[in-house]
Write an enzyme that holds these catalytic residues in place. Sequence first.
Site, PDB file in Angstrom:
ATOM      1  N   HIS A  99      -6.254  -0.773  10.274  1.00 58.77           N
ATOM      2  CA  HIS A  99      -6.799  -1.215  11.946  1.00 58.77           C
ATOM      3  C   HIS A  99      -8.217  -0.522  11.541  1.00 58.77           C
ATOM      4  O   HIS A  99      -9.236  -1.169  12.277  1.00 58.77           O
ATOM      5  CB  HIS A  99      -5.581  -0.621  12.939  1.00 58.77           C
ATOM      6  N   HIS A 267       3.074  -7.279   5.926  1.00 57.96           N
ATOM      7  CA  HIS A 267       4.668  -7.000   6.449  1.00 57.96           C
ATOM      8  C   HIS A 267       5.891  -6.558   5.158  1.00 57.96           C
ATOM      9  O   HIS A 267       6.447  -6.815   5.697  1.00 57.96           O
ATOM     10  CB  HIS A 267       4.707  -8.084   7.220  1.00 57.96           C
TER      11      HIS A 267
END
Length: 724
Positions: A99, A267
């Site tokens: 992020h 993920h």
Amino acid sequence: MDGNDIGKCPVMHGASLTTSFGGRTNEDWWPNALKVDVLHQHGKTNNPMDPDFDYREAVKGLDYDAIKADLHALMTDSQPWWPADWGHYGGLMIRLAWHAAGTYRHFDGRGGGATGNQRFAPLNSWPDNASLDKARRLLWPIKKKYGNAISWADLMLLSGNIAYESMGLKTFGFGFGRADIWAPEIDINWGEEDEWLAPSENRYEDLEDTSTMSNPLAATHMGLIYVNPEGVNGIPDPAKTALHVRETFARMAMNDEETAALAAGGHTVGKAHGNGDAGALGAEPEGAGVEAQGFGWGNPSQTDLAASLITSGIEGAWTTEPTKFDMGYFKLLFGYEWQLTKSPAGANQWEPIDIKEEDMPVDASDPSVRRMPMMTDADMAMKVDPIYREICEKFMADEAYFRDTFARAWFKLTHRDMGPKANYIGPDVPAEDLIWQDPIPAGKTDYDVAAVKAKIADAGISQSDMITTAWDSARTYRASDKRGGANGARIRLAPQRDWEGNERERLDGVFKKLEPIAAETGVSLADIIVLAGNMGIEAAAKSAGYDIEVPFSPGRGDATEEMTDVDSFDVLEPISDGFRNWHSKDARKSREDMFLDRAQLLDLTGAEATVLLGGMRVLGTNHGGTAHGVFTDRVGQLTQDFFTTLTDMSYEWKPGPDDIYEICDRATGETKFTATSADLVFGSNSVLRAYAEVYAQDDNAEKFVRDFVAAWTKVMNADRFDLA
């Protein structure tokens, strides 16, 4: 990765994004005023380091092995105040790094992880960054220990790299060298919405056509890194979500294969947190009380169990073994059929049908209990979209290929805004040159500069063409991601040579005279272009009565077409250049706004931008040879005339046709000059006028020339990272 947890947003929707500091600001009173402060945001006054501190030198003394060992140890040192999922902080640290880097967008090169900007608002309080305050606080003991030898920017991204290594991935490498900023960035347009997670329609002309998202934005909502994981505007539809994923990642300069690899590799580890009421969380860091000490999203139901943590709303892991980098993501996504369901917090997510118990991940706190895995709508897009599915099937057939592709994509994600490889420091910098790094071969340095200048002088190129060509070559530089600039002489290559702002016909005539000199001397065309521009400045100064030598540093190289990532280079094309008084019909903002944007990307101060524009005007370098803003009858001489005319009260200024202004003699009414708003803003804006008045003073004629040469040299050398 807990990256896009927004099932139930912990930030109040509709809340104002502005903050009051005890009174109305100038921006409150005059919201449409030109925001010149973007040219002053990272000055010396807000930097706590010593004046002679150089982070890039400091990090060379870092004990690289020791800090990596400490980070490896951190990954499994679970703290009761923020317990680690399965006793491993890998997923959290990957999300932190992701992020930090994931805000990058290639349209303007802004965002990204190279400045440590995630420590400041608005990023530290974005809904999508919920709980990353905890990750930074976990890293604090390491930052404290190594101090000035490691920046927050480097540390946050390194933590993600080490997390992947700790979980079984062989990473592609790592480059240190990211210096921290010390205040929030005010030059980045994160969107016009006045509420978090406002509907996507605010960013698109047509939501069905993802290419219509407003530039330079890349994320689909205010406060998100990428897309809404529940679906477009929170409505599950994997096929539709895939289109938005593709557009968002393309705006980060990622192709479909890199996008699929990042989705799967991101993920493969970690989990999302939504096992409770996200609406019960406290305020974000910028809105929390002083007793929170920089923490946000306080959880009244938190215990010392990892399963009690709440980030936003989506709940569960993507794989069977979330602390291992393996092929588990593909095994579950493609091995089962999935059905739409709700998380405990009410978020839309997908769960497998009839999953085998052994394929279920264990609880993040209790290994005796197995939990249902989940997929977001963006994950389902990898299965539903035919292009992404084909890529994923290729990965499934070749694990080594997937690992390598992901490692390279992760490296690109975390290094994209560092610019050329010359900016990378440390023992883990990959030897391979990558095309997205805009590689440039080293240029010749041991040559007789005076002899080359003599050949240029005999080439019959006008002073204006020499200056203009050098400027057009150098003006592409973006301090935001350190791309562009004069080094490489890409102005002679596609796509740059055909840009409207570069006047192809004029360029071809200049290159026809300069290229033989490069061939004869073995000196790069990049060096010769800059050297010719310097000669034009020297001649202009001499004709104004000042004998000054423009500093020149040889060593630029010439890039080739094969070294140029044409598709991603397109975004560097200027659509407005106030320094040459050119404004394309495609420019959606005013001339003066675009001028400030260009000046800020060139890393110019307000004074530098002012002196450069005023000098360029009197040198006669306007695009297309227009006379707008050329407030002198001594065109080609480096004089103060732009500023003295602008501040001369014997003139008055009147609007004319086609957004052109007329400068008229007050006594006779005669039109003496014409101008654009990019000229007159230096008289109308109070800050810019203050600079203009300095350069109009009788005692600053020589200062004007000195300052112009210094600012010119700064632009010519902006991409010479080898000189740092």
